[in-house]
Write a protein that holds these residues in place. Structure first.
Motif, short mmCIF file in Angstrom:
data_model
loop_
_atom_site.label_atom_id
_atom_site.label_comp_id
_atom_site.label_asym_id
_atom_site.label_seq_id
_atom_site.Cartn_x
_atom_site.Cartn_y
_atom_site.Cartn_z
N GLN A 73 14.39 -5.88 1.81
CA GLN A 73 14.89 -6.02 0.44
C GLN A 73 13.83 -6.71 -0.39
N ALA A 74 13.89 -6.47 -1.72
CA ALA A 74 12.95 -7.11 -2.64
C ALA A 74 13.66 -7.36 -3.96
N GLN A 75 13.30 -8.48 -4.61
CA GLN A 75 13.92 -8.83 -5.89
C GLN A 75 12.95 -8.78 -7.06
N SER A 76 11.72 -8.36 -6.82
CA SER A 76 10.74 -8.26 -7.90
C SER A 76 9.79 -7.11 -7.60
N ALA A 77 9.03 -6.70 -8.62
CA ALA A 77 8.04 -5.63 -8.44
C ALA A 77 6.98 -6.05 -7.44
N ALA A 78 6.49 -7.29 -7.56
CA ALA A 78 5.44 -7.76 -6.66
C ALA A 78 5.92 -7.76 -5.22
N GLU A 79 7.14 -8.23 -5.01
CA GLU A 79 7.68 -8.27 -3.66
C GLU A 79 7.89 -6.86 -3.12
N ALA A 80 8.35 -5.95 -3.98
CA ALA A 80 8.55 -4.56 -3.55
C ALA A 80 7.23 -3.94 -3.11
N LEU A 81 6.18 -4.12 -3.90
CA LEU A 81 4.88 -3.54 -3.55
C LEU A 81 4.33 -4.17 -2.28
N HIS A 82 4.56 -5.47 -2.11
CA HIS A 82 4.10 -6.14 -0.88
C HIS A 82 4.80 -5.55 0.34
N ARG A 83 6.09 -5.36 0.23
CA ARG A 83 6.83 -4.81 1.37
C ARG A 83 6.44 -3.35 1.63
N LEU A 84 6.18 -2.62 0.58
CA LEU A 84 5.73 -1.23 0.75
C LEU A 84 4.39 -1.17 1.47
N GLU A 85 3.55 -2.14 1.22
CA GLU A 85 2.23 -2.18 1.86
C GLU A 85 2.29 -2.70 3.30
N THR A 86 3.25 -3.56 3.61
CA THR A 86 3.21 -4.27 4.88
C THR A 86 4.24 -3.83 5.91
N LEU A 87 5.36 -3.28 5.49
CA LEU A 87 6.35 -2.83 6.47
C LEU A 87 5.79 -1.65 7.26
N PRO A 88 6.07 -1.59 8.56
CA PRO A 88 5.49 -0.53 9.40
C PRO A 88 5.80 0.87 8.90
N ARG A 89 7.02 1.09 8.40
CA ARG A 89 7.38 2.42 7.92
C ARG A 89 8.48 2.32 6.88
N LEU A 90 8.33 3.06 5.80
CA LEU A 90 9.37 3.17 4.79
C LEU A 90 9.46 4.63 4.36
N ASP A 91 10.67 5.15 4.33
CA ASP A 91 10.87 6.54 3.93
C ASP A 91 11.43 6.66 2.51
N LEU A 92 12.26 5.68 2.13
CA LEU A 92 13.01 5.79 0.88
C LEU A 92 13.12 4.43 0.23
#
Length: 226
Positions: free
Chosen positions: A32-51
């Protein structure tokens, strides 16, 4: 499992949406993310994201700006906008940025479930690979947009409904049946039939344009403009 990132500025809403996602078979909330910066960080660092379920109103940037930045960085996760933003310009921008669907808050679990199930079906179709005939292409493009819609009357096609819906949503103002026909390649009679269907179901609004003589011209606008 389809791995999902839930982005919402309100942690309580994010928690509820995440719980909804986890209730749908085949889906798992990876973060989960509550800001744009956090969302982009998680998109870059989580092993896999589909949606990504993307809110638009974030404290540091808009959700659409996050989508733009995702594509600039080569992050290919699919996006469904889940937001209270109802203005047509935002809806149009989301379509042009490649968002697969747009779910307006507030919504019930059934509304999100329908979108997720349609997305899963789309993934299964695309994962099959190979070449697609026109009918298959139509089914792929119509899969998400047709989800959650009321049952269509006999003789009406979900694909044709979607063609007319997209034409209305991307327009700068009301359109006549003839203008819809020219944009979509449908006959004027078919365009008129589907416009009346959208009006009856409350998704399009009828306006009248009066000329110098004769009957007024019927013109239609997507209901969120009203």
């Amino acid at each position: 499992m389809i791995e999902v990132l839930v982005v919402d500025d309100d942690p309580r809403v994010a928690k509820v949406n995440a719980a909804y996602v986890d209730k749908v078979p085949g889906f798992h909330v990876a973060g989960q993310a509550q800001s744009a910066a956090e969302a982009l960080h998680r998109l870059e660092t989580l092993p896999r994201l589909d949606l990504v379920l993307m809110d638009h109103y974030l404290p540091d940037r808009t959700g659409l700006e996050v989508v733009q930045e995702m594509r600039r960085r080569g992050l290919q996760a699919d996006v469904i906008m889940v937001t209270a933003a109802r203005d047509v310009s935002t809806v149009q921008a989301a379509m042009r940025q490649g968002a697969l669907q747009y779910l307006v808050k507030p919504f019930a679990f059934a509304g999100l479930r329908a979108k997720l199930e349609a997305y899963a079906e789309l993934r299964r179709t695309l994962d099959g690979g190979g070449e697609a005939e026109q009918a298959e292409v139509d089914r792929i493009f119509g899969a998400l947009s047709a989800s959650g819609e009321p049952d269509l009357p006999k003789g009406h096609s979900a694909t044709t409904t979607e063609l007319v819906r997209r034409a209305l949503m991307s327009a700068d103002g009301p359109l006549s049946a003839q203008e819809i026909a020219e944009q979509t390649g449908l006959s004027r009679q078919t365009a008129q039939r589907y416009l009346k269907l959208l009006e009856r179901t409350g998704r399009a609004t009828l306006t009248l344009k009066y000329g110098d003589a004769g009957r007024p011209e019927h013109r239609y606008v997507w209901a969120t403009r009203a």
